[in-house]
Design an enzyme around this catalytic site. Structure first.
Site, PDB file in Angstrom:
ATOM      1  N   SER A  54      66.543   1.215 -12.512  1.00 20.47           N
ATOM      2  CA  SER A  54      65.957   1.065 -13.837  1.00 20.47           C
ATOM      3  C   SER A  54      66.491  -0.181 -14.559  1.00 20.47           C
ATOM      4  CB  SER A  54      66.202   2.341 -14.647  1.00 20.47           C
ATOM      5  OG  SER A  54      65.495   2.339 -15.851  1.00 20.47           O
ATOM      6  N   ASP A  95      62.294  -1.016 -13.734  1.00 18.80           N
ATOM      7  CA  ASP A  95      61.310  -0.194 -13.036  1.00 18.80           C
ATOM      8  C   ASP A  95      60.121   0.166 -13.915  1.00 18.80           C
ATOM      9  OD1 ASP A  95      62.564   1.667 -14.704  1.00 18.80           O
ATOM     10  OD2 ASP A  95      62.487   3.268 -13.219  1.00 18.80           O
ATOM     11  N   ASP A 118      61.649  -2.588 -18.587  1.00 18.57           N
ATOM     12  CA  ASP A 118      62.907  -2.667 -17.851  1.00 18.57           C
ATOM     13  C   ASP A 118      62.592  -2.845 -16.372  1.00 18.57           C
ATOM     14  OD1 ASP A 118      61.806  -0.137 -17.690  1.00 18.57           O
ATOM     15  OD2 ASP A 118      63.722   0.897 -17.575  1.00 18.57           O
ATOM     16  N   ASP A 175      59.589   2.000 -16.592  1.00 16.95           N
ATOM     17  CA  ASP A 175      59.292   3.312 -17.172  1.00 16.95           C
ATOM     18  C   ASP A 175      59.508   3.324 -18.673  1.00 16.95           C
ATOM     19  OD1 ASP A 175      62.062   3.269 -17.210  1.00 16.95           O
ATOM     20  OD2 ASP A 175      62.325   5.241 -16.297  1.00 16.95           O
TER      21      ASP A 175
END
Length: 445
Positions: free
Chosen positions: A103, A242, A240, A244
Site C-alpha cells: 500500500s 496500491d 497511494d 485503495d
C-alpha cells in the site's frame, strides 16, 4: 506467538525475517488447501495481482508456486490496483484473490492480502485456518492434479470498463491532475478518468520498481498541490501505491481529505435517495467538523474503531452505503467490496459535474477544527484507562470545550503509548487542552 495476519493481510520488510519467499509459498499453498477442503466440486482458481515494487516479482513467483503446488490454478493479473483484484475475483468467478502490495509503505516493504470469493476480505476464522495449515506437511498433488498457470492480458481493461460504467455523470470539461505515486494505478487511473470524459494529467506515473511512494502520492501531497495550480486544473487526486485510497486537492491547491470527500459524497447520495438511513459511517478519528456539517445536512454519523475493516463491518451490519476514514479510505459497498481510490475519484468528479460546482465550494461545507495529537509513553496503558485522575481530566476538558471541541484518548495497539487527541475552536485552545491532558496521562505510573 502473535497472529500472522494483521488488519490488512501480512506485511513486512520484503525478504526480511517475516515476508520471505518461503512464507509466501506456505501461505498461498495453505490458502489453496483451505479453499479445496471447503468446496471439493472443482479445482480452486486464484487470481494474483501486484503493485510495481521490485520485490513483488519475487513474491508473485512464490505465491504462484504455492498455489499450484497445492492443486489450485493461478491467473496472473500483472500490475494493477488492489481494488481491481477484489473486483476481478468476482468478475472472473475465482475462489481466491491474492494482492501483493504494501500500500502506502516505502518500497522495501511488501505485503500479501487475500480476498475470498466475491472479492470480500477473508473472515478471521478462515485466516486462522490458513495460518494453522502452514505448519502442516500435507500430501502434494502430482501429475495432472498440479495447478496450472495462465496470464490474463485483459485484467486492467475489465477493471477500467467497470469503473467507467459506475460513473453516473459525464466528466466532460473537468481537468484533473492525478498523482499515481509511481504505483499500481499508473496506467489505470488516468485511463479511467479520460474514458469517463475528464482531461487527465498524470504525474508520478512512471514506476520503475524502486520509486513507489517516494515523496509522492497520497502521503505526500505538496507535489500534487503545485501541479494543480500549474496546470490550472479543477482538482487533483492522489492515490497511494496500491490505489485503495484517494485524497484530493481543490483548484486553489488546498487539501481535501477523506472527511471532506465523504461529506461531498454523502450529501449527493442523500439527495439521490442512495444514502441508506441517511447515515455515514466513519472512525473516531474523523474531525468534529465533519460531524457538525453532517448534522446540519440531516445526516447521522456512526463511528467505529480506527481501521477500514471496522468501518466495513459496520456498513455490512447496518446495510449502509457510505463510510470511510480521514486518510482517504472510502467505502461504497454498492459499487465495490473494498476501498477503491479510483472509484471514489470518479464519484467525486461526477458530483462536481452534476452540481456544476467547484471542489472548493462543495468541500466548504466542512470546516475542520484544529486538531492536536500527542503520543504519551506510559508504563501501563491499562492503569491509564482505570485512573480516576485521567477520567476527571477528560470530563473537565469535555465540559470546557462543549459542542465546540472533542477529546479522544486512544491506547496504541502495539506499544505502551496513549494517544491524546484534542479538537478545539482554535489551535491555541487545542494545544492547551492537549498538553494538560497529556501531563495527567503521563503522571500515571
Amino acid at each position: 506467538m502473535s497472529r500472522l495476519f494483521g488488519t490488512d493481510g501480512v506485511r513486512g520488510l520484503a525478504n526480511g525475517e517475516l515476508l520471505t519467499p518461503e512464507l509466501a509459498v506456505a501461505l498461498s499453498a495453505s490458502a489453496a488447501r483451505v479453499l479445496a477442503e471447503s468446496d471439493r466440486s472443482h479445482r480452486p482458481v486464484a487470481v494474483v495481482g501486484r503493485d510495481p515494487r521490485a520485490s513483488g516479482e519475487m513474491l508473485e513467483a512464490a505465491v504462484v508456486a504455492g498455489l499450484t503446488s497445492a492443486g489450485a490454478d493461478a491467473v496472473r493479473l500483472g500490475v494493477l490496483p488492489t481494488p481491481a483484484v477484489a473486483f476481478l475475483v468476482g468478475a472472473l468467478g475465482a475462489d481466491l484473490g491474492v494482492m501483493i502490495s504494501a500500500s502506502h509503505n516505502p518500497m522495501p516493504d511488501n505485503g500479501i492480502k487475500l480476498f475470498a470469493a466475491g472479492g470480500h476480505k477473508l473472515p478471521d476464522a478462515v485466516e486462522d485456518a490458513i495460518e494453522a495449515g502452514m505448519g502442516t506437511a500435507p500430501s502434494r498433488p502430482t501429475g495432472a492434479a498440479i495447478g496450472r498457470v495462465r496470464d490474463d492480458a485483459d485484467a486492467v481493461e475489465r477493471y477500467v470498463e467497470h469503473l467507467v460504467a459506475a460513473t453516473p455523470e459525464p466528466l466532460a470539461g473537468l481537468k484533473v491532475v492525478v498523482d499515481c505515486a509511481h504505483g499500481a494505478a499508473s496506467f489505470a487511473a488516468p485511463e479511467a478518468y479520460r474514458r469517463a470524459g475528464a482531461e487527465a494529467v498524470a504525474v508520478h506515473a512512471e514506476p520503475d520498481g524502486l520509486n513507489i511512494n517516494d515523496g509522492v502520492g497520497s502521503t505526500h501531497l505538496d507535489p500534487l498541490r503545485a501541479a494543480v495550480v500549474e496546470h490550472g486544473a479543477a482538482l487533483g487526486l492522489a492515490h497511494d501505491g496500491d490505489a485503495d485510497r484517494c485524497l484530493a486537492v481543490d483548484e486553489t491547491g488546498a487539501v481535501v481529505d477523506g472527511d471532506r470527500i465523504m461529506a461531498v459524497l454523502a450529501v449527493g447520495m442523500r439527495e439521490a435517495g442512495e444514502l441508506v438511513d441517511d447515515t455515514l459511517v466513519t472512525t473516531v478519528m474523523s474531525n468534529l467538523g465533519l460531524h457538525l456539517a453532517m448534522q446540519d445536512a440531516g445526516i447521522t454519523v456512526r463511528t467505529t474503531a480506527v481501521g477500514d475493516r471496522y468501518v466495513l463491518e459496520e456498513l455490512r451490519a447496518g446495510g449502509f452505503t457510505l463510510g470511510g476514514e480521514q486518510s482517504g479510505h472510502v467505502l461504497l459497498p454498492k459499487l465495490a467490496t473494498t476501498g477503491d481510490g479510483l472509484l471514489v475519484g470518479l464519484q467525486l468528479m461526477a458530483r462536481m459535474a452534476a452540481t456544476k460546482s467547484s471542489l472548493a465550494e462543495l468541500a466548504g461545507m466542512v470546516t475542520p477544527l484544529p486538531q492536536v495529537l500527542i503520543n504519551v509513553r506510559v508504563g501501563d496503558k491499562a492503569a491509564v484507562a482505570a485512573s480516576p485522575a485521567v477520567t476527571e481530566a477528560v470530563a473537565a476538558a469535555e465540559a470546557e470545550l462543549g459542542r465546540t471541541g472533542r477529546v479522544l484518548l486512544r491506547p496504541s495497539g502495539t506499544e505502551q503509548l496513549v494517544r491524546v487527541m484534542v479538537e478545539a475552536p482554535t489551535q491555541d485552545a487545542a494545544d492547551d487542552v492537549a498538553q494538560r491532558l497529556a501531563a495527567v496521562v503521563g503522571a500515571v505510573s
